[in-house]
Design a protein around this motif. Structure first.
Motif, PDB file in Angstrom:
ATOM      1  N   ALA A   1       6.631  -2.581   2.886  1.00  0.00           N
ATOM      2  CA  ALA A   1       7.393  -3.502   1.747  1.00  0.00           C
ATOM      3  C   ALA A   1       7.884  -4.595   2.258  1.00  0.00           C
ATOM      4  N   ALA A   2       8.630  -4.489   3.429  1.00  0.00           N
ATOM      5  CA  ALA A   2       9.233  -5.691   3.860  1.00  0.00           C
ATOM      6  C   ALA A   2       8.185  -6.954   4.408  1.00  0.00           C
ATOM      7  N   LEU A   3       7.151  -6.537   4.917  1.00  0.00           N
ATOM      8  CA  LEU A   3       6.097  -7.535   5.105  1.00  0.00           C
ATOM      9  C   LEU A   3       5.512  -8.000   3.969  1.00  0.00           C
ATOM     10  N   ALA A   4       5.250  -7.181   2.761  1.00  0.00           N
ATOM     11  CA  ALA A   4       4.750  -7.674   1.768  1.00  0.00           C
ATOM     12  C   ALA A   4       5.630  -8.668   1.106  1.00  0.00           C
TER      13      ALA A   4
ATOM     14  N   ARG B   1       1.822 -12.586  -7.187  1.00  0.00           N
ATOM     15  CA  ARG B   1       2.164 -11.336  -7.861  1.00  0.00           C
ATOM     16  C   ARG B   1       2.236 -10.501  -6.992  1.00  0.00           C
ATOM     17  N   LEU B   2       3.463  -9.633  -6.865  1.00  0.00           N
ATOM     18  CA  LEU B   2       3.625  -8.503  -5.767  1.00  0.00           C
ATOM     19  C   LEU B   2       3.381  -7.016  -6.682  1.00  0.00           C
ATOM     20  N   GLN B   3       2.441  -6.201  -6.139  1.00  0.00           N
ATOM     21  CA  GLN B   3       2.258  -5.169  -6.779  1.00  0.00           C
ATOM     22  C   GLN B   3       2.480  -3.854  -5.931  1.00  0.00           C
ATOM     23  N   PRO B   4       3.587  -3.309  -5.850  1.00  0.00           N
ATOM     24  CA  PRO B   4       3.744  -2.093  -5.146  1.00  0.00           C
ATOM     25  C   PRO B   4       3.036  -0.751  -5.581  1.00  0.00           C
ATOM     26  N   GLN B   5       2.549  -0.183  -4.670  1.00  0.00           N
ATOM     27  CA  GLN B   5       1.756   0.988  -5.105  1.00  0.00           C
ATOM     28  C   GLN B   5       2.690   2.188  -5.654  1.00  0.00           C
ATOM     29  N   ALA B   6       3.768   2.004  -5.326  1.00  0.00           N
ATOM     30  CA  ALA B   6       5.105   2.788  -5.952  1.00  0.00           C
ATOM     31  C   ALA B   6       5.025   2.967  -7.484  1.00  0.00           C
ATOM     32  N   ASP B   7       4.795   1.647  -8.129  1.00  0.00           N
ATOM     33  CA  ASP B   7       4.711   1.443  -9.391  1.00  0.00           C
ATOM     34  C   ASP B   7       3.049   1.568 -10.153  1.00  0.00           C
ATOM     35  N   TYR B   8       2.150   1.849  -9.286  1.00  0.00           N
ATOM     36  CA  TYR B   8       0.621   2.222  -9.812  1.00  0.00           C
ATOM     37  C   TYR B   8       0.400   3.574 -10.000  1.00  0.00           C
ATOM     38  N   ARG B   9      -0.295   3.471 -11.271  1.00  0.00           N
ATOM     39  CA  ARG B   9      -0.683   4.951 -11.887  1.00  0.00           C
ATOM     40  C   ARG B   9      -2.314   4.851 -11.887  1.00  0.00           C
ATOM     41  N   ALA B  10      -2.974   5.714 -11.130  1.00  0.00           N
ATOM     42  CA  ALA B  10      -4.369   5.484 -11.354  1.00  0.00           C
ATOM     43  C   ALA B  10      -4.790   5.834 -12.866  1.00  0.00           C
ATOM     44  N   ALA B  11      -5.960   5.160 -13.175  1.00  0.00           N
ATOM     45  CA  ALA B  11      -6.330   5.220 -14.705  1.00  0.00           C
ATOM     46  C   ALA B  11      -6.911   6.458 -15.022  1.00  0.00           C
ATOM     47  N   MET B  12      -7.228   7.252 -14.005  1.00  0.00           N
ATOM     48  CA  MET B  12      -7.669   8.760 -13.977  1.00  0.00           C
ATOM     49  C   MET B  12      -7.335   9.552 -12.785  1.00  0.00           C
TER      50      MET B  12
ATOM     51  N   GLY C   1       0.650  -1.227   0.136  1.00  0.00           N
ATOM     52  CA  GLY C   1      -0.043   0.021  -0.059  1.00  0.00           C
ATOM     53  C   GLY C   1       0.916   1.333   0.027  1.00  0.00           C
ATOM     54  N   PRO C   2       1.607   1.461   0.793  1.00  0.00           N
ATOM     55  CA  PRO C   2       2.332   2.864   0.980  1.00  0.00           C
ATOM     56  C   PRO C   2       3.150   2.978  -0.361  1.00  0.00           C
ATOM     57  N   PRO C   3       3.289   4.181  -0.778  1.00  0.00           N
ATOM     58  CA  PRO C   3       3.898   4.327  -1.960  1.00  0.00           C
ATOM     59  C   PRO C   3       5.398   4.556  -2.088  1.00  0.00           C
TER      60      PRO C   3
END
Length: 61
Positions: free
Chosen positions: A18-21, A36-47, A9-11
């Motif tokens: 991140a260590a827990l994930a 699959r690990l998805q860091p929010q730092a890599d996330y870009r909202a669609a809008m 969650g945290p960006p």
């Protein structure tokens, strides 16, 4: 076998969450699951909020 998506969650990268994930994902993989690990730092909202609300409405209540 299960397919698991772990969302960090945290960006910020390299924090406690991140260590827990990472630890959870590693344990799930060791248990034979597909992870699959998805860091929010890599996330870009669609809008962006400006695109959703229209830039003329930003900051208005």
């Amino acid at each position: 076998m299960r397919r698991i998506l772990v969302i960090d969650g945290p960006p910020a990268i390299g924090n406690y969450c991140a260590a827990l994930a990472d630890a959870y994902a590693e344990g799930a993989r060791a248990g034979g699951h597909e992870v699959r690990l998805q860091p929010q730092a890599d996330y870009r909202a669609a809008m962006t909020s400006a695109e959703v609300l229209g830039s003329e409405n930003i900051g208005k209540s």
